[in-house]
Motif scaffolding. Structure first.
Motif, PDB file in Angstrom:
ATOM      1  N   ARG A   1       0.832  -1.213   0.000  1.00  0.00           N
ATOM      2  CA  ARG A   1       0.000   0.000   0.000  1.00  0.00           C
ATOM      3  C   ARG A   1       0.860   1.254   0.000  1.00  0.00           C
ATOM      4  NH1 ARG A   1      -5.999  -0.620   1.745  1.00  0.00           N
ATOM      5  NH2 ARG A   1      -5.900   1.598   1.303  1.00  0.00           N
ATOM      6  N   ALA A   2       1.958   1.225   0.745  1.00  0.00           N
ATOM      7  CA  ALA A   2       2.849   2.389   0.796  1.00  0.00           C
ATOM      8  C   ALA A   2       3.528   2.602  -0.555  1.00  0.00           C
ATOM      9  CB  ALA A   2       3.893   2.197   1.888  1.00  0.00           C
ATOM     10  N   ARG A   3       3.948   1.519  -1.185  1.00  0.00           N
ATOM     11  CA  ARG A   3       4.668   1.619  -2.461  1.00  0.00           C
ATOM     12  C   ARG A   3       3.753   2.062  -3.605  1.00  0.00           C
ATOM     13  NH1 ARG A   3       8.265  -3.260  -5.214  1.00  0.00           N
ATOM     14  NH2 ARG A   3       8.942  -2.089  -7.041  1.00  0.00           N
ATOM     15  N   TYR A   4       2.506   1.610  -3.567  1.00  0.00           N
ATOM     16  CA  TYR A   4       1.579   1.896  -4.674  1.00  0.00           C
ATOM     17  C   TYR A   4       0.436   2.815  -4.234  1.00  0.00           C
ATOM     18  CZ  TYR A   4       4.077  -1.891  -6.967  1.00  0.00           C
ATOM     19  OH  TYR A   4       5.059  -2.681  -7.524  1.00  0.00           O
ATOM     20  N   ASN A   5       0.733   3.748  -3.338  1.00  0.00           N
ATOM     21  CA  ASN A   5      -0.347   4.605  -2.821  1.00  0.00           C
ATOM     22  C   ASN A   5      -0.864   5.596  -3.856  1.00  0.00           C
ATOM     23  OD1 ASN A   5       1.715   6.427  -2.897  1.00  0.00           O
ATOM     24  ND2 ASN A   5       1.622   7.001  -0.735  1.00  0.00           N
ATOM     25  N   HIS A   6      -0.224   5.652  -5.035  1.00  0.00           N
ATOM     26  CA  HIS A   6      -0.732   6.507  -6.115  1.00  0.00           C
ATOM     27  C   HIS A   6      -1.896   5.821  -6.854  1.00  0.00           C
ATOM     28  CE1 HIS A   6       2.215   3.778  -7.851  1.00  0.00           C
ATOM     29  NE2 HIS A   6       1.624   3.938  -9.020  1.00  0.00           N
ATOM     30  N   LEU A   7      -2.088   4.518  -6.625  1.00  0.00           N
ATOM     31  CA  LEU A   7      -3.193   3.808  -7.268  1.00  0.00           C
ATOM     32  C   LEU A   7      -4.495   4.073  -6.511  1.00  0.00           C
ATOM     33  CD1 LEU A   7      -1.459   0.375  -7.986  1.00  0.00           C
ATOM     34  CD2 LEU A   7      -1.740   2.328  -9.543  1.00  0.00           C
ATOM     35  N   THR A   8      -5.614   3.726  -7.122  1.00  0.00           N
ATOM     36  CA  THR A   8      -6.909   3.945  -6.489  1.00  0.00           C
ATOM     37  C   THR A   8      -7.286   2.749  -5.625  1.00  0.00           C
ATOM     38  OG1 THR A   8      -7.653   5.314  -8.332  1.00  0.00           O
ATOM     39  CG2 THR A   8      -9.358   4.405  -6.906  1.00  0.00           C
ATOM     40  N   PHE A   9      -7.303   2.962  -4.315  1.00  0.00           N
ATOM     41  CA  PHE A   9      -7.784   1.955  -3.370  1.00  0.00           C
ATOM     42  C   PHE A   9      -9.225   2.304  -3.016  1.00  0.00           C
ATOM     43  CE2 PHE A   9      -3.270   1.461  -3.001  1.00  0.00           C
ATOM     44  CZ  PHE A   9      -3.060   0.138  -2.614  1.00  0.00           C
ATOM     45  N   LEU A  10     -10.102   1.311  -3.062  1.00  0.00           N
ATOM     46  CA  LEU A  10     -11.522   1.552  -2.781  1.00  0.00           C
ATOM     47  C   LEU A  10     -11.804   1.689  -1.291  1.00  0.00           C
ATOM     48  CD1 LEU A  10     -13.232  -0.890  -5.308  1.00  0.00           C
ATOM     49  CD2 LEU A  10     -12.841   1.557  -5.561  1.00  0.00           C
ATOM     50  N   ASN A  11     -10.840   1.282  -0.482  1.00  0.00           N
ATOM     51  CA  ASN A  11     -11.050   1.379   0.963  1.00  0.00           C
ATOM     52  C   ASN A  11      -9.704   1.570   1.633  1.00  0.00           C
ATOM     53  OD1 ASN A  11      -9.898  -1.155   0.615  1.00  0.00           O
ATOM     54  ND2 ASN A  11     -11.010  -2.031   2.339  1.00  0.00           N
ATOM     55  N   ARG A  12      -9.747   1.732   2.930  1.00  0.00           N
ATOM     56  CA  ARG A  12      -8.507   1.817   3.692  1.00  0.00           C
ATOM     57  C   ARG A  12      -8.740   1.140   5.040  1.00  0.00           C
ATOM     58  NH1 ARG A  12      -6.504   6.457   3.105  1.00  0.00           N
ATOM     59  NH2 ARG A  12      -5.159   6.443   4.927  1.00  0.00           N
ATOM     60  N   PRO A  13      -7.667   0.705   5.696  1.00  0.00           N
ATOM     61  CA  PRO A  13      -7.868   0.060   6.998  1.00  0.00           C
ATOM     62  C   PRO A  13      -8.388   1.071   8.019  1.00  0.00           C
ATOM     63  CG  PRO A  13      -5.631  -0.310   6.139  1.00  0.00           C
ATOM     64  CD  PRO A  13      -6.255   0.742   5.298  1.00  0.00           C
ATOM     65  N   LEU A  14      -9.314   0.635   8.861  1.00  0.00           N
ATOM     66  CA  LEU A  14      -9.703   1.460  10.005  1.00  0.00           C
ATOM     67  C   LEU A  14      -8.694   1.239  11.124  1.00  0.00           C
ATOM     68  CD1 LEU A  14     -13.576   1.171  10.366  1.00  0.00           C
ATOM     69  CD2 LEU A  14     -12.260   3.084   9.482  1.00  0.00           C
ATOM     70  N   ARG A  15      -8.728   2.084  12.109  1.00  0.00           N
ATOM     71  CA  ARG A  15      -7.834   1.920  13.248  1.00  0.00           C
ATOM     72  C   ARG A  15      -8.395   0.863  14.198  1.00  0.00           C
ATOM     73  NH1 ARG A  15      -4.958   6.693  13.804  1.00  0.00           N
ATOM     74  NH2 ARG A  15      -3.750   5.640  15.407  1.00  0.00           N
ATOM     75  N   ASN A  16      -7.721   0.652  15.319  1.00  0.00           N
ATOM     76  CA  ASN A  16      -8.179  -0.375  16.255  1.00  0.00           C
ATOM     77  C   ASN A  16      -9.488   0.028  16.949  1.00  0.00           C
ATOM     78  OD1 ASN A  16      -7.583   1.094  18.788  1.00  0.00           O
ATOM     79  ND2 ASN A  16      -5.453   0.854  18.176  1.00  0.00           N
ATOM     80  N   LYS A  17     -10.065  -0.920  17.693  1.00  0.00           N
ATOM     81  CA  LYS A  17     -11.388  -0.700  18.306  1.00  0.00           C
ATOM     82  C   LYS A  17     -11.391   0.480  19.279  1.00  0.00           C
ATOM     83  CE  LYS A  17     -12.442  -5.594  18.011  1.00  0.00           C
ATOM     84  NZ  LYS A  17     -12.546  -6.851  18.752  1.00  0.00           N
ATOM     85  N   TRP A  18     -10.286   0.669  19.979  1.00  0.00           N
ATOM     86  CA  TRP A  18     -10.207   1.764  20.943  1.00  0.00           C
ATOM     87  C   TRP A  18     -10.223   3.114  20.231  1.00  0.00           C
ATOM     88  CZ3 TRP A  18     -11.442   3.445  25.348  1.00  0.00           C
ATOM     89  CH2 TRP A  18     -10.779   4.473  26.008  1.00  0.00           C
ATOM     90  N   THR A  19      -9.430   3.241  19.164  1.00  0.00           N
ATOM     91  CA  THR A  19      -9.388   4.496  18.410  1.00  0.00           C
ATOM     92  C   THR A  19     -10.738   4.786  17.763  1.00  0.00           C
ATOM     93  OG1 THR A  19      -7.041   4.132  17.962  1.00  0.00           O
ATOM     94  CG2 THR A  19      -8.154   5.773  16.606  1.00  0.00           C
ATOM     95  N   VAL A  20     -11.374   3.740  17.214  1.00  0.00           N
ATOM     96  CA  VAL A  20     -12.696   3.920  16.606  1.00  0.00           C
ATOM     97  C   VAL A  20     -13.705   4.364  17.666  1.00  0.00           C
ATOM     98  CG1 VAL A  20     -14.620   2.736  15.475  1.00  0.00           C
ATOM     99  CG2 VAL A  20     -12.284   2.351  14.677  1.00  0.00           C
TER     100      VAL A  20
END
Length: 301
Positions: A21-40
């Motif tokens: 994901r870091a290397r190809y972050n110029h591509l279109t990702f339809l989603n992204r990881p959410l943070r952990n349950k505490w942060t959410v």
């Protein structure tokens, strides 16, 4: 376009995914990881719109956190901040007024069920300390979810972007846990049932069930929009909901990479098919509009 379906886990493969994901972050990702349950949980708690729907939750740092929660709630859950599938969860119930005995049961990381047993407060402190070694855990208010059969239940709601890039409710299903299980997860031996059937049995009338499902739908759509605003582009979101006997809704957990078989296993093949098709329809919309997924309008405070 890339739809990353990899779950958060401590593994070499997950590290490879993060590198990709870091290397190809110029591509279109339809989603992204959410943070952990505490942060959410902390993110939701910033808005009054969501605070009333969040069970009281503390980050476990010492026995004092457990004691504080047990004073305000007769039932408490201890759960890992990055856990999935009901693994690593303890359920603790205070036994009557004035008694210093606690009933504990749970499910290990291996999904093995821990049979109920009664322990003293000092023994409970020791068990929870051991349980939380080597990880970060939450202590959370328990919502009364035990059915007359003795099994626990909750509801899985799926909201997805449609072919116009707009959030929509895809469906909602009930989940009933296995015998002696403190969670309702299907992978732990639970079974699925249509939400309207289970909710009518739980609340006592079709009218109450219908009203609660409409409230849950509005909550789910608002939550998806707010999390997207907070963390970045999402394609779909599952919310695990607890609903008490009065019809009050609590958000137990959110998952940006949800499984869909709960709908197939509840006999709702139409919703199951829709759940599979919508990410493809949304991807086509993104492609045709030469868009990067963008956040939807902000939820009002």
């Amino acid at each position: 376009m890339i739809y990353d379906r990899c779950r958060i886990q401590r593994s070499q493969r997950f590290q490879q995914l993060l590198h990709f994901r870091a290397r190809y972050n110029h591509l279109t990702f339809l989603n992204r990881p959410l943070r952990n349950k505490w942060t959410v949980h902390q993110t939701f708690s910033q808005r009054s719109r969501f605070r009333q729907h969040m069970p009281e939750t503390l980050l476990y740092q010492s026995s004092a956190d457990l004691h504080r929660m047990l004073k305000s709630s007769p039932v408490v859950y201890v759960k890992p901040i990055n856990g999935t599938g009901g693994r690593g969860i303890l359920r603790i119930e205070r036994q009557g007024q004035g008694k210093s005995l606690y009933d504990i049961q749970g499910r290990r990381q291996s999904r093995q069920i821990i049979a109920p047993r009664k322990v003293s407060l000092s023994r409970l402190d020791s068990i929870v300390r051991q349980w939380c070694l080597g990880g970060r855990f939450l202590v959370q208010q328990g919502i009364p979810l035990r059915l007359p059969s003795g099994r626990y239940h909750d509801y899985r709601m799926l909201v997805q972007k449609n072919g116009q890039g707009v959030w929509e409710l895809t469906g909602m299903a009930g989940r009933v846990g296995a015998a002696r299980s403190v969670t309702s997860n299907l992978h732990g031996g639970g079974h699925a049932i249509r939400a309207e059937i289970l909710l009518k049995q739980w609340l006592g009338s079709e009218e109450k069930a219908g009203k609660t499902m409409k409230t849950a739908e509005k909550l789910g759509l608002d939550a998806a929009a707010f999390l997207e605003e907070s963390f970045g582009a999402l394609c779909e979101l599952a919310l695990d909901l607890a609903i008490d006997r009065e019809g009050h809704i609590y958000v137990l957990e959110v998952n940006p990479k949800p499984a869909r078989e709960v709908f197939a296993r509840s006999g709702d093949s139409g919703t199951y098919r829709k759940a599979l098709m919508r990410p493809l329809e949304y991807a086509m919309w993104v492609y045709k509009n030469k868009n990067t997924p963008s956040s939807v309008k902000k939820v009002e405070e």
